[in-house]
Design a protein around this motif. Structure first.
Motif, PDB file in Angstrom:
ATOM      1  N   LEU A  58      11.066   5.717 -52.867  1.00  7.71           N
ATOM      2  CA  LEU A  58      11.507   6.444 -51.792  1.00  7.71           C
ATOM      3  C   LEU A  58      10.104   6.986 -50.670  1.00  7.71           C
ATOM      4  N   ASN A  59      10.036   6.315 -49.725  1.00 11.91           N
ATOM      5  CA  ASN A  59       8.955   6.567 -48.829  1.00 11.91           C
ATOM      6  C   ASN A  59       9.853   7.632 -47.771  1.00 11.91           C
ATOM      7  N   LYS A  60       9.041   8.134 -46.737  1.00  7.84           N
ATOM      8  CA  LYS A  60       9.570   8.931 -45.792  1.00  7.84           C
ATOM      9  C   LYS A  60      10.583   8.138 -44.830  1.00  7.84           C
ATOM     10  N   THR A  61      10.233   6.773 -44.417  1.00  6.82           N
ATOM     11  CA  THR A  61      10.965   6.078 -43.606  1.00  6.82           C
ATOM     12  C   THR A  61      12.266   5.778 -44.190  1.00  6.82           C
ATOM     13  N   ASN A  62      12.057   5.373 -45.663  1.00  6.23           N
ATOM     14  CA  ASN A  62      13.264   5.064 -46.074  1.00  6.23           C
ATOM     15  C   ASN A  62      14.318   6.435 -46.377  1.00  6.23           C
ATOM     16  N   LYS A  63      13.726   7.364 -46.656  1.00 10.13           N
ATOM     17  CA  LYS A  63      14.292   8.717 -46.984  1.00 10.13           C
ATOM     18  C   LYS A  63      15.153   9.241 -45.650  1.00 10.13           C
ATOM     19  N   ASP A  64      14.471   8.893 -44.422  1.00  8.94           N
ATOM     20  CA  ASP A  64      15.082   9.229 -43.095  1.00  8.94           C
ATOM     21  C   ASP A  64      16.206   8.282 -43.022  1.00  8.94           C
ATOM     22  N   ALA A  65      16.063   6.815 -43.274  1.00  8.43           N
ATOM     23  CA  ALA A  65      16.979   5.991 -42.965  1.00  8.43           C
ATOM     24  C   ALA A  65      18.420   6.351 -43.873  1.00  8.43           C
ATOM     25  N   LEU A  66      18.176   6.647 -45.062  1.00  7.27           N
ATOM     26  CA  LEU A  66      19.228   7.225 -45.987  1.00  7.27           C
ATOM     27  C   LEU A  66      19.857   8.380 -45.889  1.00  7.27           C
ATOM     28  N   PHE A  67      19.124   9.481 -45.563  1.00  9.63           N
ATOM     29  CA  PHE A  67      19.721  10.737 -45.614  1.00  9.63           C
ATOM     30  C   PHE A  67      19.780  11.360 -44.274  1.00  9.63           C
ATOM     31  N   LYS A  68      19.527  10.617 -43.263  1.00 10.66           N
ATOM     32  CA  LYS A  68      19.818  11.407 -41.771  1.00 10.66           C
ATOM     33  C   LYS A  68      20.660  10.538 -40.884  1.00 10.66           C
ATOM     34  N   GLY A  69      20.898  11.259 -39.896  1.00  6.43           N
ATOM     35  CA  GLY A  69      21.823  10.498 -38.827  1.00  6.43           C
ATOM     36  C   GLY A  69      23.155   9.714 -39.281  1.00  6.43           C
ATOM     37  N   THR A  70      23.051   8.368 -39.162  1.00 12.29           N
ATOM     38  CA  THR A  70      24.046   7.525 -39.810  1.00 12.29           C
ATOM     39  C   THR A  70      24.013   6.795 -41.023  1.00 12.29           C
ATOM     40  N   GLY A  71      22.696   7.338 -41.847  1.00 15.81           N
ATOM     41  CA  GLY A  71      22.435   6.754 -43.069  1.00 15.81           C
ATOM     42  C   GLY A  71      23.557   6.743 -44.033  1.00 15.81           C
ATOM     43  N   GLY A  72      23.542   6.054 -44.996  1.00 19.75           N
ATOM     44  CA  GLY A  72      24.439   5.855 -46.074  1.00 19.75           C
ATOM     45  C   GLY A  72      24.770   7.290 -46.840  1.00 19.75           C
ATOM     46  N   LEU A  73      23.796   8.188 -46.908  1.00 22.45           N
ATOM     47  CA  LEU A  73      23.607   9.189 -47.689  1.00 22.45           C
ATOM     48  C   LEU A  73      23.411  10.640 -46.784  1.00 22.45           C
TER      49      LEU A  73
END
Length: 169
Positions: A58-73
Motif C-alpha cells: 500500500l502506497n499513498k496513491t493506492n490507499k487514497d484510491a481504496l479508502f477515499k471517495g468511491t473507493g471500495g473500502l
C-alpha cells in the motif's frame, strides 16, 4: 486477540489528538447522536488503520484510491466486511460493529433530532450483544462499553511494530 488497547490515542500525532478533542467537544454538544457519531468515527478510523497495516504494497496513491471517495473500502460497512473476511476481527466483533454502524446511520440520516428512545434506535439497541457491559448501563453507557471493547479488539489485531534500531548498530 489477547492484546487490548491501552489508549485510543496511542499512535496518533499531536495534531490528530487536537482535532479529535475539538470534534468530540462539538459532538458532545449534539447529545446522543453526536456521541454515537464520534465513537463510530473512531472505530471506522481504527479499522482503516488495521486494514492498511495489513496491506504490504500500500502506497499513498493506492490507499487514497481504496479508502477515499468511491473507493471500495471508503465505507465503514466495507471495512468491517473486509476485516472480518481477512480474519482480522472475530465474527462476533464484526456483527457488533455492524450493529453500531446501523445505530450510527439512524442518527446520521434522520431528518429530525432523535434519541435512544426512537423506535428504530431502540430496536437496534436491543440487538446489541451486552456481554461484558455493566447490567445497569443506560443506552450511552452501553454504547461506550461496547465501543471500548471493540477498540481493544481492533488494537489487539494490529501487527506488531518492528523494534526501533538502536544508534549503536
Amino acid at each position: 486477540m489477547a492484546k487490548t488497547a491501552k489508549n485510543f490515542f496511542d499512535g496518533l500525532t499531536e495534531e490528530q489528538r487536537e482535532k479529535f478533542a475539538l470534534s468530540f467537544a462539538e459532538h458532545l454538544k449534539a447529545g446522543s447522536a453526536g456521541k454515537v457519531l464520534v465513537l463510530c468515527g473512531m472505530l471506522d478510523k481504527k479499522l482503516l488503520d488495521l486494514l492498511a497495516a495489513n496491506m504490504s504494497g500500500l502506497n499513498k496513491t493506492n490507499k487514497d484510491a481504496l479508502f477515499k471517495g468511491t473507493g471500495g473500502l471508503a465505507t465503514f460497512s466495507s471495512r468491517i466486511h473486509l476485516a472480518h473476511a481477512l480474519g482480522l476481527v472475530e465474527p462476533s466483533a464484526a456483527a457488533q460493529l455492524h450493529r453500531l454502524r446501523k445505530i450510527r446511520n439512524c442518527f446520521a440520516h434522520s431528518d429530525v433530532v432523535i434519541d435512544f428512545d426512537h423506535a428504530d434506535v431502540d430496536k437496534l439497541m436491543k440487538s446489541l450483544d451486552r456481554k461484558g457491559v455493566p447490567s445497569k448501563a443506560k443506552s450511552m453507557g452501553t454504547i461506550n462499553a461496547i465501543g471500548k471493547m471493540l477498540l481493544g479488539a481492533i488494537e489487539g489485531a494490529m501487527p506488531a511494530k518492528p523494534a526501533a534500531k538502536s544508534k549503536a548498530q
